[in-house]
Scaffold this active site. Structure first.
Site, PDB file in Angstrom:
ATOM      1  N   GLU A 139     104.193 110.978  65.531  1.00  0.00           N
ATOM      2  CA  GLU A 139     104.027 111.980  63.716  1.00  0.00           C
ATOM      3  C   GLU A 139     105.253 111.728  63.473  1.00  0.00           C
ATOM      4  O   GLU A 139     105.933 111.494  62.020  1.00  0.00           O
ATOM      5  CB  GLU A 139     103.503 112.202  63.529  1.00  0.00           C
ATOM      6  N   HIS A 149      90.089 118.693  64.319  1.00  0.00           N
ATOM      7  CA  HIS A 149      89.212 117.358  63.468  1.00  0.00           C
ATOM      8  C   HIS A 149      89.375 117.339  62.186  1.00  0.00           C
ATOM      9  O   HIS A 149      88.246 116.706  61.691  1.00  0.00           O
ATOM     10  CB  HIS A 149      88.809 116.383  63.868  1.00  0.00           C
TER      11      HIS A 149
HETATM   12  C1  LIG Z   1      98.869 113.591  67.648  1.00  0.00           C
HETATM   13  C2  LIG Z   1      97.760 112.719  67.209  1.00  0.00           C
HETATM   14  N1  LIG Z   1      97.952 112.169  66.632  1.00  0.00           N
HETATM   15  C3  LIG Z   1      96.930 111.481  66.357  1.00  0.00           C
HETATM   16  C4  LIG Z   1      95.552 111.342  66.574  1.00  0.00           C
HETATM   17  C5  LIG Z   1      94.337 110.493  67.334  1.00  0.00           C
HETATM   18  N2  LIG Z   1      94.000 109.511  67.776  1.00  0.00           N
HETATM   19  C6  LIG Z   1      93.275 110.213  68.727  1.00  0.00           C
HETATM   20  S1  LIG Z   1      93.477 108.804  70.303  1.00  0.00           S
HETATM   21  C7  LIG Z   1      94.472 108.711  70.162  1.00  0.00           C
HETATM   22  C8  LIG Z   1      94.695 107.089  70.160  1.00  0.00           C
HETATM   23  C9  LIG Z   1      95.261 107.161  71.594  1.00  0.00           C
HETATM   24  O1  LIG Z   1      95.384 106.829  72.417  1.00  0.00           O
HETATM   25  P1  LIG Z   1      95.734 106.339  73.692  1.00  0.00           P
HETATM   26  O2  LIG Z   1      96.523 107.489  74.005  1.00  0.00           O
HETATM   27  O3  LIG Z   1      96.495 105.989  74.460  1.00  0.00           O
HETATM   28  O4  LIG Z   1      94.364 107.171  74.800  1.00  0.00           O
HETATM   29  P2  LIG Z   1      93.114 106.492  74.697  1.00  0.00           P
HETATM   30  O5  LIG Z   1      92.641 107.019  73.508  1.00  0.00           O
HETATM   31  O6  LIG Z   1      93.040 104.956  74.219  1.00  0.00           O
HETATM   32  O7  LIG Z   1      92.097 107.419  76.323  1.00  0.00           O
HETATM   33  C10 LIG Z   1      94.453 108.848  67.815  1.00  0.00           C
HETATM   34  C11 LIG Z   1      96.250 108.456  67.832  1.00  0.00           C
HETATM   35  C12 LIG Z   1      95.569 112.750  67.547  1.00  0.00           C
HETATM   36  N3  LIG Z   1      95.010 113.105  68.334  1.00  0.00           N
HETATM   37  N4  LIG Z   1      96.681 113.210  68.006  1.00  0.00           N
END
Ligand SMILES: Cc1ncc(C[n+]2csc(CCOP(=O)(O)OP(=O)(O)O)c2C)c(N)n1
Ligand SMILES: Cc1ncc(C[n+]2csc(CCOP(=O)(O)OP(=O)(O)O)c2C)c(N)n1
Ligand SMILES: [Mg+2]
Ligand SMILES: [Mg+2]
Lengths: 345, 333, 333, 345
Positions: free
Chosen positions: A70, A139
């Site tokens: 971000e 959230h």
């Molecule tokens: C700082 C932040 N940005 C965005 C999010 C929203 N978000 C939650 S899970 C996710 C994807 C995460 O991908 P990854 O780290 O590969 O984990 P996975 O869900 O695949 O286990 C996002 C963008 C968040 N929780 N925190």
């Protein structure tokens, strides 16, 4: 112009999500410097459907999925804006602001000031706010005051699709950074409930709802109820209940949290003599208190009772439904507050 | 290196428990959400990120850990929590938002804290990195032999917090391990769309620490790599980065239509499900008999049913309890 | 590779101008601050970070840039601003807090914005990374041949913003260059105390981009490395990381007693001052005569005196102007 | 107990910087779980001298220079606290909070809540605030309300060395995250001017000033002036001027910004009937407005005039001295405000 005064056209109803996407699409067609970036705004069309259809129409170049970085993409928006682009960035949940607020409040918000107005920062930062569906303490926050507190930002929070489209168009065309807060309980995405009043008639053609103008959405004489985004609907619901009890509540939709249109509120309070502000953000140093303070500074003599606020208490959003419902503002709390003001019947 | 038989059995049992738990949560999550899916409804409201498929990342590492070792997991935490030994009853009750839950329903599925086994997780991407580094620092300062492990998804590696914590752990040579669960996706964005290098293990070089990539979602390879890392950490040789190739058998969260996934990908992954693969390995190597394995499956099933039963039967929290625990009340002398 | 003579002459003139500017600012900064040093006093109040010694990082890169190329500098920005072509009068006036300054005195020495040459700087560590990546993105989207350069100190490489921006620039293959000015210190903390690797250029591998380390604070080597990077960027081959070994001849900021520096370090650095070294090189290689160099020195001197004179003679801003320019007033059609 | 009621001991005067360092040293001697980390807190002793002498006494292990990685070391403090340490971390300038606020407001502040009180977070985050010396828009902010707005944090801002020592000891011993804001104009470092009243007698022995208690530092009858940190001194200066004009001002030092001790303020306003709040933070959604709102909610009938605030206007801190002095609160602005309340002479 507001939702009520809409044209003779067939009453096409949109969700806020669709209204936002439509506004962005219209502006992208008109102005090649407008583009969108954020997490999952591409093929997915935005977790909260804010960019639905845009990737199909405009492609990878102008509708960009970003890494989960971000700070990088929001500050990139600031740099792109400095050289003439008009980026729209999405911070998926406002709760994530803590990882990137420097880019927002120290960079975007101050670009005009630090440059004496010679470098503008025409970016829109869309972000979802609010709780009510058990998404827990990271959230479900609103953080209205946190953003409104920072000079150089404009902050809008529409309560319905008509305003959402008009404010989005105004935000994209504004040469300053605008935080566009869309409330999840109003958004109209498939996997969350939606306040029915937020889904309303939206003109097909582009139009602006001016940033910095509150609006009286329901006239009344006995008390002024002030809300915005989701709490506007609580105020409206309370007003309907109160009407049945013979109490006439005027309801104001603040719409823009910074800069604040206090005049519309003052004019109302000067007539009603009573003020109740409904805010889903934390109470301490929140916008509700700010509105009360401004009313007391400027219309003290008109107040026939102490001003009252219904806010989130100073606790993180709890997960369990029974806990969350306990702390959220509600129409019933507003009704109780008004009754406590001993309004003459 | 051959994996000890008891470790294999433990890993199988833990994977089976986790899998069973997730399957039950998935089904119960959907209760009250049909015909109209609304996340706010049903016995388990809110977002739900299941970890089915990713169990090797949890068990291969936690097999080397004791209750004092510190683990932070992500928004997709159940498999790691279970492998770390979080009490299944309190965890299930927390997910149901009950008074008997880990935090009395304040936290929910993304905020599971269990101080008894030094486990926690969180909903902000890469947010668990710093706390694990801090726990590692505490262990180091107190000359304790414990290690701290932070789990992140592969997409989280592009978050600033990840970089800062990696560097800090390396500069201070802390007993820290970062496990990257590479399921290939950050919600709808494939790794190639977000990450400048195909293999995050190469990023270890930016911190002068060893980086390992474990292929093919294999608990035994994870076990081996993690064993090396834990030994290094406990003996004062500093941090390690391990990226594990894995996959999620469900959507990003419950309700995810997964239209973004290339056709065939999910099916191919399902056919490589690590749970039956480990079972076959155990049978093939004659580590346990089919009967013993069936018994383990049954044990997992009843453990999970007990937990679900406990959670269902527990009381809702008192509404006013929403207002407490904002601060810890006791004050040190 | 031989450096063109006009580039060498330009680099020398620019270094001389920057050096002269900094020396004058240093002296004027101390006006009104004796006998009691109070940062708030004198014609130039506030913090003052001088760049004496670091000029090679500025000139070696900016020699390849035009006014449309975008540059962000750090809290220590003067040398880069001058090399990028920021108007010296408006810049000096800004540093003095005058109405004729770049922002009418609103910004000050850490916030110099000059849209005429696409230059800006900022006071938050690594904060210039993202904006430069964003400008590079704009250039790329508009199919313009410009590049964007972000300067950071070596200590800034450990800030999350740095990592995120590097990855983003690499994933999107943008015309972006990161210049790390490695002066060995982040205020009182030596590089070894903050950074897990001795050479930040190795970190380029974490983003699949080329990484170069330029030794010995040499403007000519910087010029060569930057030339390659700029060519790569302009021709669509993506970003580059360049770390330049440099040093600051002054303290972190004016008033810094520098008790933390090992004895002898400053003196050794002063004896390697890049300005006389470049002069010797130019003489030795007979690129310019002693007379021509003296003329350049004199030109630099008078340019700087004019700027200081302009700044001193300018009016203070109207107090109420503090309340304007919070928003840009014009609105696009 | 406050600065005035000090003991019979020889009147040893300390700066706030020295008082902070002394408190930390005393607690580090007493409790081996206490340690310090931050940028330049080691050999340098802190840019604002908050850790002077600590590195010499306690060494590298317990007084740690960090990389410029605020997110990492502040969230590391949270993890260390979770396993029994009591870290003190320094965020050099509060203005930098935007790069690390997630670690503060989403992690530290919510650790107790998310764990149902089973995992505490006994950390102290020291940070410098305030302007007045031309350090520009990213090094001069206060951001009091930004921190006070977030549930789970305690926020203190002492106005003098006595309170600084007592609040620091209370903060270190508190099992919750405490934000300790020290104002640069009060700090007593060599390269910045220092408000003389901030340098005062400080007891040698350890003592606590309780978190969450405001204090009346000057009794009066005609108007209540509320300030904290630097603005407390503006209020005192104004009170002295007003006294010469025959107006008796009561002055309250808020000291703790969250949780706020509104009782002390209410009691005072109930007596004086008039309120002026002086706040160096941005006005919109600031603590000054919050205090006004609480007074109006709870002591509306006692107010004989509208409440008034003197705050920073909603503009980033400008660099030039003439600009900055124009926007900063001042004793003269307070005096004018009181005069405008038409207090009977
Ligand atoms: C700082 C932040 N940005 C965005 C999010 C929203 N978000 C939650 S899970 C996710 C994807 C995460 O991908 P990854 O780290 O590969 O984990 P996975 O869900 O695949 O286990 C996002 C963008 C968040 N929780 N925190
Ligand atoms: C996010 C952030 N943290 C801390 C600071 C305070 N600070 C200003 S300069 C500096 C040291 C920077 O070192 P380096 O990046 O090497 O640049 P140099 O000063 O050596 O040119 C620090 C810690 C800041 N401005 N921003
Ligand atoms: Mg993933
Ligand atoms: Mg440096």
């Amino acid at each position: 112009m507001n939702a009520q005064s809409s044209s003779v056209a067939k009453k096409r109803k949109l969700t806020i999500a669709k209204a936002m996407s439509e506004a962005i699409a219209q502006e992208m067609r008109r102005d090649s410097s407008v583009f969108v970036m954020g997490e999952d705004v591409g093929v997915l069309g935005g977790v909260f459907a804010t960019t639905q259809g845009l990737h199909t129409e405009f492609g990878d170049e102008r509708v960009r999925d970003t890494p989960i970085s971000e700070t990088a993409f929001i500050s990139a928006a600031v740099g792109a804006a400095a050289v003439g682009m008009r980026p729209i960035a999405e911070l998926m949940f406002v709760d994530f602001f803590g990882v990137c607020f420097d880019a927002i409040y120290n960079l975007a918000a101050k670009q005009s000031y630090f440059s004496g107005g010679s470098v503008s920062c025409p970016i829109v930062l869309m972000t979802s706010v609010g709780g009510g569906y058990s998404d827990g303490g990271q959230h479900s926050q609103c953080l209205y005051a946190t953003f409104a507190h920072m000079p150089g930002l404009k902050v809008v929070a529409p309560s319905n699709a008509y305003d959402a489209k008009g404010l989005m168009l105004a935000a994209i065309r504004d040469d300053n950074p605008v935080i566009f807060m869309c409330h999840k309980a109003l958004q109209g995405v498939g996997w969350l409930g939606t306040e029915p009043r937020a889904v309303c008639h939206v003109l097909r053609e582009p139009y602006e709802v001016p940033i910095g103008q509150a609006v009286v959405v329901r006239p009344g004489t006995d008390v002024t109820l002030v809300g915005w985004a989701w709490t506007l609907h609580l105020a409206l619901e309370a007003a309907a209940t109160l009407e049945a009890e013979g109490l006439s509540a005027e309801v104001i939709d603040v719409r823009t949290l910074a800069p604040l249109d206090i005049q519309t509120i003052l004019e109302s309070v000067r007539r009603t003599g009573r003020l109740v502000v409904v805010d889903e953000d934390y109470g301490h140093c929140g916008l509700a208190g700010e509105i009360m303070a401004r009313v007391c500074e400027n219309a003290f003599q008109s107040l026939r009772a102490p001003p009252v606020r219904i806010t989130y208490p100073d606790v993180p959003p709890p997960f369990a439904r029974v806990l969350e419902q306990h702390v959220l503002p509600s129409a019933a709390k507003v009704v109780d507050a008004v009754r406590s003001l001993a309004v003459p019947s | 290196m051959t994996t000890p038989n008891d470790a294999l059995a433990w890993m199988y049992r833990t994977m089976a428990t986790s899998r069973r738990f997730e399957e039950r949560i998935r089904d119960i999550y959907l209760e009250g959400k049909t015909p109209r899916f609304n996340m706010a409804d049903g016995p388990i409201p809110g977002e739900m990120h299941l970890s089915n498929g990713q169990e090797p990342c949890a068990v291969g590492v936690c097999a080397h850990l004791g209750p004092e070792d510190f683990v932070t997991a992500t928004h997709r935490p159940h498999h790691v929590a279970i492998a770390k030994g979080v009490d299944l009853n309190s965890m299930a009750a927390e997910i149901f938002g009950k008074a008997t839950g880990l935090s009395g329903g304040r936290g929910g599925h993304m905020h599971l804290f269990d101080p008894a086994v030094n486990f926690c997780c969180s909903g902000i991407i890469a947010q668990g990195m710093g706390p694990a580094v801090g726990a590692a620092l505490a262990f180091r300062m107190r000359r304790e032999p414990h290690v701290a492990v932070a789990y992140v998804g592969e997409a989280a590696v592009n978050q600033g917090a990840w970089h800062e914590a990696m560097n800090l752990a390396a500069v201070w040579k802390l007993p820290f391990i970062c496990i990257v669960e590479d399921n290939g996706w950050g919600i709808s964005v494939p790794k190639s769309g977000s990450t400048a290098v195909p293999d995050n293990a190469v990023r270890a070089a930016a911190y002068g620490m060893p980086g390992v990539r474990v292929a093919d979602n294999d608990p035994i390879t994870v076990f081996d790599a993690a064993g090396d890392a834990v030994r290094r950490a406990r003996s004062g040789q500093g941090p390690t980065l391990i990226e594990v190739e894995t996959f999620r058998l469900e959507g990003h969260f419950m309700g995810d239509a997964e239209a973004y996934r290339p056709s065939g990908e999910k099916e191919a992954q399902a056919s490589r499900d690590p749970l039956p693969r480990l079972k076959e390995h155990i049978l093939r190597e004659q580590i346990l008999s089919a009967e013993e394995l069936a018994e383990i499956d049954e044990g997992a099933r009843s453990l999970v049913e007990d937990a679900i039963g406990f959670a269902r039967a527990s009381e809702l929290p008192a509404p006013e309890s929403a207002l407490t625990s904002v601060y810890v009340e006791r004050v040190a002398a």
